[in-house]
Design a protein around this motif. Structure first.
Motif, PDB file in Angstrom:
ATOM      1  N   TRP A   1       0.791  -1.203   0.025  1.00 44.68           N
ATOM      2  CA  TRP A   1       0.054  -0.056  -0.013  1.00 44.68           C
ATOM      3  C   TRP A   1       0.889   1.262  -0.097  1.00 44.68           C
ATOM      4  N   VAL A   2       2.144   1.213   0.709  1.00 50.73           N
ATOM      5  CA  VAL A   2       2.868   2.289   0.741  1.00 50.73           C
ATOM      6  C   VAL A   2       3.648   2.484  -0.667  1.00 50.73           C
ATOM      7  N   LEU A   3       3.930   1.514  -1.191  1.00 54.34           N
ATOM      8  CA  LEU A   3       4.632   1.357  -2.601  1.00 54.34           C
ATOM      9  C   LEU A   3       3.715   2.150  -3.507  1.00 54.34           C
ATOM     10  N   GLY A   4       2.072   1.818  -3.326  1.00 59.59           N
ATOM     11  CA  GLY A   4       1.162   2.631  -4.174  1.00 59.59           C
ATOM     12  C   GLY A   4       1.175   4.012  -3.994  1.00 59.59           C
ATOM     13  N   LEU A   5       1.345   4.537  -2.796  1.00 56.49           N
ATOM     14  CA  LEU A   5       1.585   5.763  -2.467  1.00 56.49           C
ATOM     15  C   LEU A   5       2.596   6.483  -3.056  1.00 56.49           C
TER      16      LEU A   5
ATOM     17  N   ILE B   1       2.499  10.352  -4.045  1.00 56.24           N
ATOM     18  CA  ILE B   1       1.824  10.943  -2.657  1.00 56.24           C
ATOM     19  C   ILE B   1       3.118  11.062  -1.572  1.00 56.24           C
ATOM     20  N   LEU B   2       3.994  10.010  -1.723  1.00 57.27           N
ATOM     21  CA  LEU B   2       5.067  10.240  -0.658  1.00 57.27           C
ATOM     22  C   LEU B   2       6.270  10.222  -1.618  1.00 57.27           C
ATOM     23  N   GLU B   3       7.320  10.831  -0.725  1.00 53.88           N
ATOM     24  CA  GLU B   3       8.622  11.031  -1.756  1.00 53.88           C
ATOM     25  C   GLU B   3       9.572  10.407  -0.666  1.00 53.88           C
ATOM     26  N   PRO B   4       9.981   9.285  -0.472  1.00 52.64           N
ATOM     27  CA  PRO B   4      11.049   8.854   0.190  1.00 52.64           C
ATOM     28  C   PRO B   4      12.598   9.118  -0.164  1.00 52.64           C
ATOM     29  N   HIS B   5      13.315   9.520   0.770  1.00 48.89           N
ATOM     30  CA  HIS B   5      14.795   9.645   0.529  1.00 48.89           C
ATOM     31  C   HIS B   5      15.622   8.294   0.241  1.00 48.89           C
ATOM     32  N   GLY B   6      16.384   8.257  -0.805  1.00 48.79           N
ATOM     33  CA  GLY B   6      17.041   6.913  -1.067  1.00 48.79           C
ATOM     34  C   GLY B   6      16.770   6.404  -2.434  1.00 48.79           C
ATOM     35  N   THR B   7      17.771   5.771  -2.901  1.00 47.22           N
ATOM     36  CA  THR B   7      17.401   5.168  -4.508  1.00 47.22           C
ATOM     37  C   THR B   7      17.018   3.922  -4.541  1.00 47.22           C
ATOM     38  N   GLU B   8      17.203   3.092  -3.470  1.00 46.57           N
ATOM     39  CA  GLU B   8      16.661   1.741  -3.301  1.00 46.57           C
ATOM     40  C   GLU B   8      15.856   1.494  -2.535  1.00 46.57           C
ATOM     41  N   ILE B   9      14.507   0.554  -2.416  1.00 47.51           N
ATOM     42  CA  ILE B   9      13.515   0.516  -1.604  1.00 47.51           C
ATOM     43  C   ILE B   9      14.306   0.180  -0.386  1.00 47.51           C
ATOM     44  N   ARG B  10      15.016  -0.929  -0.363  1.00 46.16           N
ATOM     45  CA  ARG B  10      15.601  -1.135   1.173  1.00 46.16           C
ATOM     46  C   ARG B  10      16.539   0.012   1.692  1.00 46.16           C
ATOM     47  N   LEU B  11      16.881   1.106   1.032  1.00 48.90           N
ATOM     48  CA  LEU B  11      17.575   2.297   1.554  1.00 48.90           C
ATOM     49  C   LEU B  11      16.508   3.381   1.731  1.00 48.90           C
ATOM     50  N   TRP B  12      15.144   3.239   1.262  1.00 46.28           N
ATOM     51  CA  TRP B  12      14.400   4.427   1.534  1.00 46.28           C
ATOM     52  C   TRP B  12      14.144   5.062   2.951  1.00 46.28           C
ATOM     53  N   ARG B  13      14.226   5.984   3.343  1.00 47.78           N
ATOM     54  CA  ARG B  13      13.882   6.767   4.555  1.00 47.78           C
ATOM     55  C   ARG B  13      12.610   7.737   4.214  1.00 47.78           C
ATOM     56  N   PHE B  14      11.767   7.750   5.368  1.00 46.86           N
ATOM     57  CA  PHE B  14      10.596   8.567   5.266  1.00 46.86           C
ATOM     58  C   PHE B  14      10.687   9.596   6.095  1.00 46.86           C
ATOM     59  N   SER B  15      10.319  10.665   6.223  1.00 47.17           N
ATOM     60  CA  SER B  15      10.209  11.812   7.053  1.00 47.17           C
ATOM     61  C   SER B  15       9.147  11.705   7.981  1.00 47.17           C
ATOM     62  N   GLY B  16       8.757  12.542   9.019  1.00 48.35           N
ATOM     63  CA  GLY B  16       7.942  12.961   9.854  1.00 48.35           C
ATOM     64  C   GLY B  16       6.649  13.136   9.063  1.00 48.35           C
TER      65      GLY B  16
ATOM     66  N   ASP C   1     -12.234   5.902   5.345  1.00 52.54           N
ATOM     67  CA  ASP C   1     -13.464   6.641   6.046  1.00 52.54           C
ATOM     68  C   ASP C   1     -14.448   7.036   4.959  1.00 52.54           C
ATOM     69  N   LEU C   2     -13.871   7.538   3.603  1.00 48.60           N
ATOM     70  CA  LEU C   2     -14.476   8.032   2.761  1.00 48.60           C
ATOM     71  C   LEU C   2     -14.376   7.361   1.156  1.00 48.60           C
ATOM     72  N   GLY C   3     -13.522   6.151   1.284  1.00 52.95           N
ATOM     73  CA  GLY C   3     -13.465   5.606   0.023  1.00 52.95           C
ATOM     74  C   GLY C   3     -12.582   6.045  -0.945  1.00 52.95           C
ATOM     75  N   VAL C   4     -11.811   7.179  -0.629  1.00 55.11           N
ATOM     76  CA  VAL C   4     -11.131   7.686  -1.838  1.00 55.11           C
ATOM     77  C   VAL C   4     -10.032   6.838  -2.514  1.00 55.11           C
ATOM     78  N   ASN C   5      -9.820   6.918  -3.827  1.00 52.36           N
ATOM     79  CA  ASN C   5      -8.801   6.180  -4.373  1.00 52.36           C
ATOM     80  C   ASN C   5      -7.504   6.915  -4.110  1.00 52.36           C
ATOM     81  N   LEU C   6      -6.402   6.109  -4.559  1.00 53.76           N
ATOM     82  CA  LEU C   6      -4.934   6.800  -4.394  1.00 53.76           C
ATOM     83  C   LEU C   6      -4.877   7.896  -5.284  1.00 53.76           C
ATOM     84  N   SER C   7      -5.275   8.093  -6.495  1.00 57.30           N
ATOM     85  CA  SER C   7      -5.479   9.465  -7.199  1.00 57.30           C
ATOM     86  C   SER C   7      -6.089  10.703  -6.431  1.00 57.30           C
ATOM     87  N   GLY C   8      -7.197  10.231  -6.010  1.00 60.48           N
ATOM     88  CA  GLY C   8      -8.027  11.205  -5.275  1.00 60.48           C
ATOM     89  C   GLY C   8      -7.244  11.580  -3.941  1.00 60.48           C
TER      90      GLY C   8
END
Length: 112
Positions: A35-39, A44-59, A74-81
């Protein structure tokens, strides 16, 4: 339990200097990595790092995931929305900050 355990953070101040791995982010938000990979794929999310195993997410990413989860659950909104809504909310908050800085809006003024 360490004080850096992200699953212990339910409310409070997010410290931007802290960074979370994909696993820690998923645990803190009770979501699957897919689900996070979909974001990330939706921008929607911009992790720091070039490879998934090196990704870091901010607060702020933690806040966005939790907001995205509420929008979907709660609202049934899809990822684009979700991406559109979160971007608009962020833009609105930035405009409010600018208005406060210029004195066009008071701190005690209710939000519309």
């Amino acid at each position: 339990m360490s004080s850096h355990d992200p699953s212990l953070v339910y409310t409070g101040i997010i410290i931007e200097e802290d960074s979370l791995t994909l696993g820690e982010l998923c645990k803190a938000c009770c979501v699957h990595a897919d689900w996070v990979l979909g974001l990330v794929e939706e921008g929607i999310l911009e992790p720091h790092g070039t490879e998934i195993r090196l990704w870091r997410f901010s607060g702020s990413n933690l806040v966005r995931v939790r907001s995205a989860l509420r929008l979907q659950r709660d609202l049934g909104v899809n990822l684009s929305g979700i991406g559109l809504i979160l971007d608009l909310v962020e833009e609105l908050e930035n405009l409010r900050i600018q208005l406060k800085m210029t004195g066009h809006i008071r701190e005690d003024q209710p939000k519309p």
